[in-house]
Design a protein around this motif. Structure first.
Motif, PDB file in Angstrom:
ATOM      1  N   ALA A 116       6.403  89.304  43.878  1.00  0.00           N
ATOM      2  CA  ALA A 116       6.397  88.110  44.727  1.00  0.00           C
ATOM      3  C   ALA A 116       7.491  87.110  44.394  1.00  0.00           C
ATOM      4  O   ALA A 116       7.839  86.288  45.243  1.00  0.00           O
ATOM      5  N   VAL A 117       8.036  87.126  43.182  1.00  0.00           N
ATOM      6  CA  VAL A 117       9.029  86.118  42.787  1.00  0.00           C
ATOM      7  C   VAL A 117      10.218  86.163  43.743  1.00  0.00           C
ATOM      8  O   VAL A 117      10.788  87.205  44.016  1.00  0.00           O
ATOM      9  N   GLY A 118      10.551  84.978  44.279  1.00  0.00           N
ATOM     10  CA  GLY A 118      11.661  84.852  45.208  1.00  0.00           C
ATOM     11  C   GLY A 118      11.247  84.967  46.666  1.00  0.00           C
ATOM     12  O   GLY A 118      12.025  84.640  47.556  1.00  0.00           O
ATOM     13  N   HIS A 119      10.023  85.418  46.927  1.00  0.00           N
ATOM     14  CA  HIS A 119       9.546  85.528  48.304  1.00  0.00           C
ATOM     15  C   HIS A 119       9.108  84.163  48.826  1.00  0.00           C
ATOM     16  O   HIS A 119       8.699  83.304  48.064  1.00  0.00           O
ATOM     17  N   SER A 120       9.189  84.017  50.109  1.00  0.00           N
ATOM     18  CA  SER A 120       8.771  82.756  50.711  1.00  0.00           C
ATOM     19  C   SER A 120       7.396  82.907  51.340  1.00  0.00           C
ATOM     20  O   SER A 120       6.941  84.007  51.612  1.00  0.00           O
ATOM     21  N   GLY A 121       6.753  81.787  51.507  1.00  0.00           N
ATOM     22  CA  GLY A 121       5.424  81.769  52.100  1.00  0.00           C
ATOM     23  C   GLY A 121       5.134  80.401  52.669  1.00  0.00           C
ATOM     24  O   GLY A 121       6.006  79.535  52.730  1.00  0.00           O
ATOM     25  N   VAL A 122       3.879  80.210  53.070  1.00  0.00           N
ATOM     26  CA  VAL A 122       3.447  78.945  53.657  1.00  0.00           C
ATOM     27  C   VAL A 122       2.146  78.525  52.978  1.00  0.00           C
ATOM     28  O   VAL A 122       1.247  79.355  52.773  1.00  0.00           O
ATOM     29  N   VAL A 123       2.053  77.259  52.635  1.00  0.00           N
ATOM     30  CA  VAL A 123       0.835  76.743  52.014  1.00  0.00           C
ATOM     31  C   VAL A 123      -0.293  76.814  53.038  1.00  0.00           C
ATOM     32  O   VAL A 123      -0.158  76.353  54.169  1.00  0.00           O
ATOM     33  N   TYR A 124      -1.418  77.380  52.616  1.00  0.00           N
ATOM     34  CA  TYR A 124      -2.589  77.531  53.477  1.00  0.00           C
ATOM     35  C   TYR A 124      -3.643  76.479  53.125  1.00  0.00           C
ATOM     36  O   TYR A 124      -4.217  75.854  53.984  1.00  0.00           O
ATOM     37  N   VAL A 125      -3.879  76.299  51.816  1.00  0.00           N
ATOM     38  CA  VAL A 125      -4.761  75.243  51.309  1.00  0.00           C
ATOM     39  C   VAL A 125      -3.898  74.374  50.404  1.00  0.00           C
ATOM     40  O   VAL A 125      -3.223  74.877  49.508  1.00  0.00           O
ATOM     41  N   SER A 126      -3.917  73.066  50.638  1.00  0.00           N
ATOM     42  CA  SER A 126      -3.044  72.137  49.907  1.00  0.00           C
ATOM     43  C   SER A 126      -3.054  72.379  48.404  1.00  0.00           C
ATOM     44  O   SER A 126      -4.105  72.665  47.820  1.00  0.00           O
ATOM     45  N   ILE A 127      -1.869  72.218  47.788  1.00  0.00           N
ATOM     46  CA  ILE A 127      -1.713  72.446  46.353  1.00  0.00           C
ATOM     47  C   ILE A 127      -1.484  71.092  45.678  1.00  0.00           C
ATOM     48  O   ILE A 127      -0.527  70.383  46.017  1.00  0.00           O
ATOM     49  N   PRO A 128      -2.354  70.720  44.715  1.00  0.00           N
ATOM     50  CA  PRO A 128      -2.175  69.441  44.013  1.00  0.00           C
ATOM     51  C   PRO A 128      -0.881  69.430  43.183  1.00  0.00           C
ATOM     52  O   PRO A 128      -0.388  70.467  42.764  1.00  0.00           O
ATOM     53  N   ALA A 129      -0.372  68.220  42.924  1.00  0.00           N
ATOM     54  CA  ALA A 129       0.869  68.060  42.159  1.00  0.00           C
ATOM     55  C   ALA A 129       0.658  68.370  40.687  1.00  0.00           C
ATOM     56  O   ALA A 129      -0.462  68.357  40.175  1.00  0.00           O
ATOM     57  N   VAL A 164       8.571  78.696  48.097  1.00  0.00           N
ATOM     58  CA  VAL A 164       9.204  79.862  47.476  1.00  0.00           C
ATOM     59  C   VAL A 164       8.497  80.108  46.155  1.00  0.00           C
ATOM     60  O   VAL A 164       8.222  79.172  45.401  1.00  0.00           O
ATOM     61  N   VAL A 165       8.224  81.373  45.846  1.00  0.00           N
ATOM     62  CA  VAL A 165       7.544  81.732  44.598  1.00  0.00           C
ATOM     63  C   VAL A 165       8.551  81.694  43.460  1.00  0.00           C
ATOM     64  O   VAL A 165       9.606  82.316  43.523  1.00  0.00           O
ATOM     65  N   THR A 166       8.204  80.949  42.388  1.00  0.00           N
ATOM     66  CA  THR A 166       9.093  80.856  41.224  1.00  0.00           C
ATOM     67  C   THR A 166       8.642  81.735  40.066  1.00  0.00           C
ATOM     68  O   THR A 166       9.456  82.176  39.272  1.00  0.00           O
ATOM     69  N   SER A 167       7.323  81.968  39.950  1.00  0.00           N
ATOM     70  CA  SER A 167       6.835  82.854  38.882  1.00  0.00           C
ATOM     71  C   SER A 167       5.431  83.344  39.213  1.00  0.00           C
ATOM     72  O   SER A 167       4.738  82.775  40.047  1.00  0.00           O
ATOM     73  N   MET A 173      -2.457  84.693  40.899  1.00  0.00           N
ATOM     74  CA  MET A 173      -2.015  83.304  40.773  1.00  0.00           C
ATOM     75  C   MET A 173      -0.494  83.283  40.652  1.00  0.00           C
ATOM     76  O   MET A 173       0.082  84.025  39.852  1.00  0.00           O
ATOM     77  N   ILE A 174       0.123  82.421  41.458  1.00  0.00           N
ATOM     78  CA  ILE A 174       1.577  82.266  41.421  1.00  0.00           C
ATOM     79  C   ILE A 174       1.922  80.795  41.292  1.00  0.00           C
ATOM     80  O   ILE A 174       1.085  79.927  41.479  1.00  0.00           O
TER      81      ILE A 174
END
Length: 194
Positions: A116-129, A164-167, A173-174
């Motif tokens: 998955a690293v480097g792949h793009s996606g879309v947030v489905y459920v909000s991600i806290p900071a 974008v997935v960084t790790s 879990m990404i």
């Protein structure tokens, strides 16, 4: 010679049926000789792949049946033996070609999150900071859309944000960052007139 043909047909046929039953029960990913039925083969495996146990069993079975057929038609040994050999070689080659063709199509369909690293996606459920908790992201991975838990080390990411997935952190879990927008990356230079 009839007894030799009969033994070959019975032994080969029995092993063939056992292999078929094991394949139907899910034991078909490995051949009886312990080699993985993988479509990736090196140069030597390409040559020796013809001599898999399944091809040999098919050859032995066909040898026995071909010899018995020729003998039942009244052929002498000088005719029945070459006939049996032709049957054996033909059956072994046919099975080898069929197995090679089938292994080319093998794909277990497992989505590997490590890719998955480097792949793009879309947030489905909000991600806290600041990694304060997970959200969820939809990714296009291996020609399918998958839902994966995600955290971010940056600002909170709202639903619908491109990322974008960084790790990869775990099995599901990404870590992601907001995908840079073209306007953020490319700033056109103002033209100067002289």
């Amino acid at each position: 010679m009839w007894n030799i043909y009969l033994i070959c047909a019975l032994v080969g046929g029995t092993i063939f049926i056992l292999q078929l039953i094991l394949s139907l029960l899910g034991g078909g990913s490995h051949d009886f000789d312990g080699h993985d039925a993988s479509p990736v083969m090196d140069h030597d495996a390409h040559f020796w792949g013809v001599f898999s146990l399944r091809a040999i069993v098919a050859g032995v079975t066909a040898f026995g049946l071909g010899g018995m057929l020729a003998k039942s038609m009244g052929a002498p040994v000088s005719i029945s033996a070459p006939t049996a050999i032709v049957f054996a070689i033909s059956a072994a080659m046919l099975v080898a070609v069929l197995l090679r063709t089938l292994t080319r199509f093998s794909d277990d369909g497992t989505t590997r999150i490590q890719n998955a690293v480097g792949h793009s996606g879309v947030v489905y459920v909000s991600i806290p900071a600041d990694k304060q908790g997970p959200g969820k992201v939809h990714l296009d991975l291996q020609n399918r859309t998958v839902e994966v838990e995600a955290i971010t080390y940056g600002n909170a990411l709202d639903a619908g944000t491109p990322v974008v997935v960084t790790s990869v952190i775990g099995t599901n879990m990404i870590e992601v960052i907001a995908a840079p927008q073209v306007s953020d990356v490319y700033q056109p230079r103002a033209e100067t007139t002289t």
